[in-house]
Design a protein around this motif. Structure first.
Motif, PDB file in Angstrom:
ATOM      1  N   UNK B 172       2.661  11.529   3.168  1.00 13.20           N
ATOM      2  CA  UNK B 172       2.361  10.919   1.813  1.00 13.20           C
ATOM      3  C   UNK B 172       3.733  10.393   1.227  1.00 13.20           C
ATOM      4  N   UNK B 173       4.862  11.252   1.613  1.00 13.40           N
ATOM      5  CA  UNK B 173       5.963  10.866   1.020  1.00 13.40           C
ATOM      6  C   UNK B 173       6.536   9.618   1.799  1.00 13.40           C
ATOM      7  N   UNK B 174       6.371   9.485   3.216  1.00 16.60           N
ATOM      8  CA  UNK B 174       6.628   8.445   3.874  1.00 16.60           C
ATOM      9  C   UNK B 174       6.109   7.300   3.407  1.00 16.60           C
ATOM     10  N   UNK B 175       4.708   7.406   3.232  1.00 12.98           N
ATOM     11  CA  UNK B 175       4.033   6.343   2.627  1.00 12.98           C
ATOM     12  C   UNK B 175       4.431   5.671   1.408  1.00 12.98           C
ATOM     13  N   UNK B 176       4.520   6.329   0.373  1.00  9.65           N
ATOM     14  CA  UNK B 176       5.302   5.920  -0.809  1.00  9.65           C
ATOM     15  C   UNK B 176       6.519   5.455  -0.721  1.00  9.65           C
ATOM     16  N   UNK B 177       7.732   6.138   0.252  1.00 16.95           N
ATOM     17  CA  UNK B 177       8.973   5.451   0.742  1.00 16.95           C
ATOM     18  C   UNK B 177       8.795   4.342   1.301  1.00 16.95           C
ATOM     19  N   UNK B 178       7.845   4.024   2.044  1.00 16.72           N
ATOM     20  CA  UNK B 178       7.597   2.737   2.974  1.00 16.72           C
ATOM     21  C   UNK B 178       7.470   1.547   1.755  1.00 16.72           C
ATOM     22  N   UNK B 179       6.756   2.078   0.643  1.00 19.31           N
ATOM     23  CA  UNK B 179       6.561   1.092  -0.422  1.00 19.31           C
ATOM     24  C   UNK B 179       7.592   0.702  -1.293  1.00 19.31           C
ATOM     25  N   UNK B 180       8.533   1.742  -1.151  1.00 19.07           N
ATOM     26  CA  UNK B 180       9.575   1.525  -2.586  1.00 19.07           C
ATOM     27  C   UNK B 180      10.964   1.602  -1.823  1.00 19.07           C
ATOM     28  N   UNK B 181      11.196   2.459  -0.841  1.00 15.83           N
ATOM     29  CA  UNK B 181      12.451   3.094  -0.355  1.00 15.83           C
ATOM     30  C   UNK B 181      13.034   2.011   0.846  1.00 15.83           C
TER      31      UNK B 181
END
Lengths: 224, 282, 274, 278
Positions: B172-181
């Motif tokens: 999940x953290x990778x997915x949200x980082x993919x969007x914003x980081x």
């Protein structure tokens, strides 16, 4: 209503599956926000993990390598555990240094063993790198032009990245260009690691969701 | 000489005395060791570290007397078993530290100590079942339905599930980082991202499917085709082939350069640790 | 393909001895007071630039050693944080050092206190700025993310060993528009830092950064010795590749350069008068 | 100061609550897993070499399987271990299991017991489990010099001398191959401390795969199965439908989702910066 009978946790197997589902959903609740439900199961997890490790530790190691030999009379083994217990003085102010004698044994052993690792792990890689011919010559008859091109790429990439990781001299002029190229080549290696790491992390979540769908809800997933 | 016959009563008694004696010796030695001044203590630790390291280093560097063995090789095997025991005591240290911390939380009623109680109960229950299960496997203790059912519930359906769930969160953290980081903000980041995307698609079946259906590249190459014939070149442009080439030809030398850096750094660190040159750490 | 003993190919003993000598000689040279040169890596310029821009914004700066247990990497991470603290002390920019390890927390308090004294601003030192949030991975991560978001941090420095939770720091930093510089020896985390941060100090560069700043003799000497070893490897590869091209890959000399069993093959060939 | 103008669509997109993103991923994977799509795998060279190496084994050869994964990486390592054990049992090869991770000791034992029943493999005669070892280097070196003295007894407490599977086995030198199924960097220790002729096969979680290509190039590793994706290829070679095949749709379509998300995030930022300068 028969399938409900099957679904709810009445039989022992169903209770176990439900237990697994509750644990999974409890951990996922932190995604919403930190909450007591998550905290309870997190502490349960840390306690269970620590408790479980005592089985293999005490029986597979201490019993097998210390208690069993003593029961069979091999008395020289007796000294390992009493002196090994010095490790547990690590938290005391006065006797803390005693634990560092035993830690010194572990560090000494890992240092002494590292020489074999340096030879066995890195020299075959060094040898495999220099066994890459850089031109079509009679000395290597069955060499093909595509091998030569790949060998050039391999050695140039390797030396450039190695140059990037040097620090005892200033990077100026041609060396600076090689080092900069080295960092760009490094990005290709890191890109490959990035792709693989994303695949790994996704697979772990897919495994969890598969458990929820298949084991809990009984949906069959035939791999398409 | 190194063996006592423990089948006889006298054998059993003498062995018990030796065990007792070993503990008395180990803990009796402590006051003597305490008299050492700080410099003496550091010296003792350095000497112990050096001698243990020297044994394994010597076994590696000494010339061989017969096939693959030298004078010190017979000593390697018992030394390994001793290190296995010390290693497990060191591993137990982590558990000891954890239990000690949470016991203190409970005793001193430090904030949220309720959770520490949960942890300690889980620890004691699981430790009992785990030790009992391992001993039952070695036929030292009886295996009862209670053991099977209890251990299976605690291990297969609680610990395993919590462990698997805990690490799957990272997706999940990778997915949200993919969007914003993950920003393509520099040449470096774009090289990294482009390579990652080609590898991610190339190594999965979708890569082959797209290469054949969307780009119409040949599925395979006739065995005797000339390396620079059209089929061979088109075949090598398939996503799986490109991904494999990136991994084998571009990624491998980079990883090897990193390996050489880690290896040489490791050798330098091993020497510093062996000779206790590293200050302030050990 | 593997070595049971150095006798499998004495070339291994020779190369280990040369590297060991290079490292030890340079360590004793550095201890003897010799000024060993370590170049200023670009990462340090990136740190200075981030410090400059954070002072303009006047918002706090965070320093995160991650889950690093107390050890070689943690001590060096604190050396880098000391340098950053001394730079920002000139502009009185507020700072937060957040740790997940009690020992690292204690040593960090001391290090930051020294940093402010050395910068001549002991008044700026506030013990609350160095905090121990939690020793649990995801609890620590959410604690750091909360602080970064609440205080709209201007710059975030992450140095040490990191695991998967570093993604949360990097993402939250991006949301508040913080400048992020990372440095780690954990290679599996480097790709994510490169993608998410403004600049990343990679692998051995981490040790070079702290050596450059601390001038610690053992570290300096070791790095110079390692450079010599890297040059030795590069030279062997160049010589070996040319030799393999001219004389063929199966020549005994090629086997000598690192293959187990290569020593006997080489000397049998030479003494056998081939 | 922050101008008080309505957020552009791009700013609203970037400021989306993180929990919506988590939900999107969770639902997407459920959809991907249920897709009735079956795409055949392309067998990558490392998996092909892994398969051929085991195919070359003769019935009665003995192989070491080192299983070092805990449940935290069960989704990647379990499909690998199942596929490999099935192939070994098909080839009538003797194998011994060992673990340097406490949890893995019981996980691998339970899994092997389940598969052994299917293939009629008898514990003690065809396969055994050596149990848990704290230190891998120490275990490998000990077993290379004298296996029975290092192992001493299997998980069931039977002394090594009485194990039929170890008949004629004095050390690791008598093994044909070691297969390392692991989420951590244990393979470099197998490479460094194993006997000279012992073949090493590697089943890493995908995180560790990229680093291993240097060992594949130098031949220190014969073959490699990369995570659950590699297990799908191996299952295709074995002609079975295992967990790898069931996960692959989730894996490959989540890759597409991640790539699109990265591009969308960058587009949103680019457009936001564009609208702020305009």
């Amino acid at each position: 209503m028969e399938w409900l009978q099957q679904f709810l946790p009445f039989s022992w197997d169903r209770l176990s599956v439900w237990m697994g589902v509750i644990c999974t959903l409890a951990i996922y609740s932190i995604l919403y926000r930190e909450n007591p439900f998550y905290r309870f199961f997190e502490h349960l997890y840390i306690g269970l993990a620590a408790g479980y490790s005592l089985g293999p530790l005490l029986v597979d190691i201490i019993h097998k390598y210390w208690i069993d030999p003593l029961l069979h009379g091999e008395w020289p083994w007796v000294f390992v555990v009493p002196f090994g217990l010095y490790l547990y003085f690590i938290y005391s102010e006065r006797y803390g240094w005693l634990s560092r004698i035993i830690i010194g044994i572990l560090i000494g052993a890992s240092a002494g063993l590292f020489f074999q690792e340096f030879a066995s792990r890195y020299l075959p890689q060094l040898n495999s790198t220099l066994s890459k011919p850089l031109w079509l010559t009679s000395a290597n008859p069955n060499l093909v032009i595509s091998n030569v091109i790949n060998n050039w790429i391999f050695i140039v990439f390797l030396l450039a990245v190695l140059t990037y990781f040097t620090f005892s001299f200033e990077h100026r002029g041609p060396v600076k260009r090689v080092a900069t190229a080295g960092r760009w080549f490094l990005m290709i290696g890191l890109g490959a690691m990035f792709g693989n790491t994303v695949m790994a992390r996704m697979a772990l979540l897919i495994g969890r969701i598969y458990y929820l769908l298949s084991d809990w809800l009984g949906i069959s997933i035939g791999g398409g | 000489m190194w063996q006592i016959d423990t089948t006889t009563l006298s054998g059993k008694v003498s062995m018990a005395l030796i065990v007792l004696g070993a503990f008395v010796l180990a803990f009796g030695l402590i006051p003597v060791l305490q008299t050492l001044p700080p410099r003496g203590r550091r010296a003792l630790i350095a000497v112990v570290t050096f001698l243990v390291g020297a044994f394994f280093a010597a076994e590696f560097f000494m010339p061989l007397t017969q096939d693959d063995k030298n004078y010190l090789t017979p000593g390697i095997q018992p030394a390994q078993n001793a290190l296995q025991i010390i290693g497990s005591l060191a591993l137990g240290l982590g558990t000891y530290g954890l239990v000690r911390l949470h016991l203190r939380n409970v005793v001193q009623k430090r904030g949220q100590w309720g959770y520490s109680v949960v942890l300690l109960i889980a620890f004691v229950t699981m430790a009992t079942f785990s030790i009992w299960n391992t001993l039952a496997e070695k036929r030292i203790l009886a295996r009862t339905p209670l053991l099977d059912r209890g251990f299976s519930l605690l291990f297969d359906y609680t610990l395993i599930q919590l462990d698997a769930a805990m690490f799957s969160i990272i997706a999940f953290y990778i997915y949200s980082a993919a969007y914003r980081a993950f920003r393509i903000r520099s040449i470096e980041a774009s090289i990294l991202m482009f390579t990652a995307m080609v590898v991610m698609i190339g190594i999965v079946p979708l890569g082959a499917y797209m290469s054949e259906q969307l780009f119409g590249l040949p599925r395979e190459v006739p065995p005797n085709a000339h390396p620079f014939s059209l089929e061979a070149i088109l075949y090598s442009l398939r996503l799986p082939e490109i991904a494999d080439w990136i991994l084998k030809q571009l990624n491998a030398p980079v990883q090897r350069a990193i390996e050489f850096g880690v290896g040489i750094g490791g050798l330098a660190m091993a020497i510093r640790l062996w000779l206790s040159l590293e200050r302030g750490i050990t | 393909m593997s070595y049971q003993h150095a006798a499998d190919n004495w070339f291994s003993a020779i190369i280990i001895a040369i590297i060991a000598m290079a490292v030890l000689l340079n360590i004793f040279r550095a201890r003897g007071g010799a000024q060993l040169y370590i170049r200023r890596i670009p990462g340090l310029d990136a740190i200075d630039e981030a410090i400059g821009r954070s002072t303009e914004m006047g918002r706090p700066v965070t320093m995160i050693p991650g889950l690093t247990a107390f050890g070689v990497v943690a001590v060096q991470a604190l050396t880098i944080f000391k340098y950053i603290t001394k730079q920002i002390a000139k502009f009185a920019t507020p700072m937060r050092l957040l740790t997940a390890n009690p020992t690292v927390y204690a040593v960090a308090q001391e290090a930051i206190h020294d940093a402010y004294n050395e910068a001549g601003r002991p008044d700026l030192y506030d013990p609350d700025n160095v905090r121990f949030l939690s020793d649990r991975q995801f609890a620590f991560a959410s604690g750091v993310a909360g602080l970064i978001q609440r205080e709209r941090v201007a710059a975030s420095f992450m140095f040490g060993e990191f695991y998967a939770e570093s993604l949360i720091f990097a993402e939250t930093g991006n949301i508040v528009g913080a400048i992020q510089i990372a440095g780690t020896t954990s290679f599996t985390q480097v790709p994510f830092f490169v993608a998410a941060c403004d600049y990343t100090i990679i692998g051995d560069e981490f040790y070079a950064t702290s050596a450059y700043l601390s001038r610690e003799p053992v570290l300096l000497g070791s790095l110079v010795g390692q450079d010599i070893a890297k040059f030795l490897f590069a030279l062997t590869i160049a010589v070996g590749a040319v030799f393999a091209t001219l004389k063929g890959v199966d020549h005994p000399f090629i086997k000598l350069l690192g293959m187990p069993g290569g020593w006997d093959t080489f000397w049998n060939a030479v003494l056998g008068g081939r | 100061m922050q101008e008080m103008r309505p957020l552009t669509v791009w700013e609203r997109m970037l400021a989306i609550d993180r929990r919506w993103l988590y939900l999107t991923l969770f639902v997407s994977i459920i959809v991907f897993l249920l897709l009735p799509v079956r795409l055949p795998a392309v067998i990558s060279p490392p998996v092909r070499k892994f398969y051929d190496a085991i195919e070359r084994l003769q019935p009665g050869d003995i192989v070491m399987v080192s299983s070092n994964w805990s449940a935290s990486t069960i989704a990647e390592n379990q499909p690998q271990l199942e596929a490999v054990l099935r192939h070994l049992m098909r080839k009538k090869v003797r194998f011994t299991l060992m673990s340097v991770e406490a949890q893995s000791r019981d996980i691998s034992l339970r899994l092997a017991n389940r598969l052994a029943k299917e293939f009629g493999y008898e514990y003690g005669k065809d396969w055994v489990h050596f149990g848990f070892y704290t230190d891998l280097i120490v275990a490998i070196k000990g077993m290379t010099n004298d296996l029975p003295a290092t192992v001493k007894q299997d998980v069931k407490g039977t002394p090594a001398s009485q194990l039929e599977v170890l008949k004629g086995v004095k050390s690791l030198k008598d093994y044909k191959m070691v297969i390392d199924v692991t989420p951590s960097s244990t393979v470099p220790y197998w490479i460094s401390y194993r006997p000279k002729n012992l073949i090493v096969l590697y089943c890493p979680t995908s995180v560790m795969a990229a680093e291993a290509y240097t060992f594949l190039d130098s031949g220190q590793i014969e073959g490699m199965i990369t995570g659950a994706k590699g297990a799908q290829e191996y299952e295709q070679l074995l002609g079975i439908v295992g967990l790898g095949t069931r996960f692959i749709n989730g894996i490959q379509f989540s890759h597409v989702l991640i790539i699109l998300t990265i591009l969308l995030g960058n587009l949103a930022l680019f457009m936001q910066r564009l609208s702020r300068e305009a």
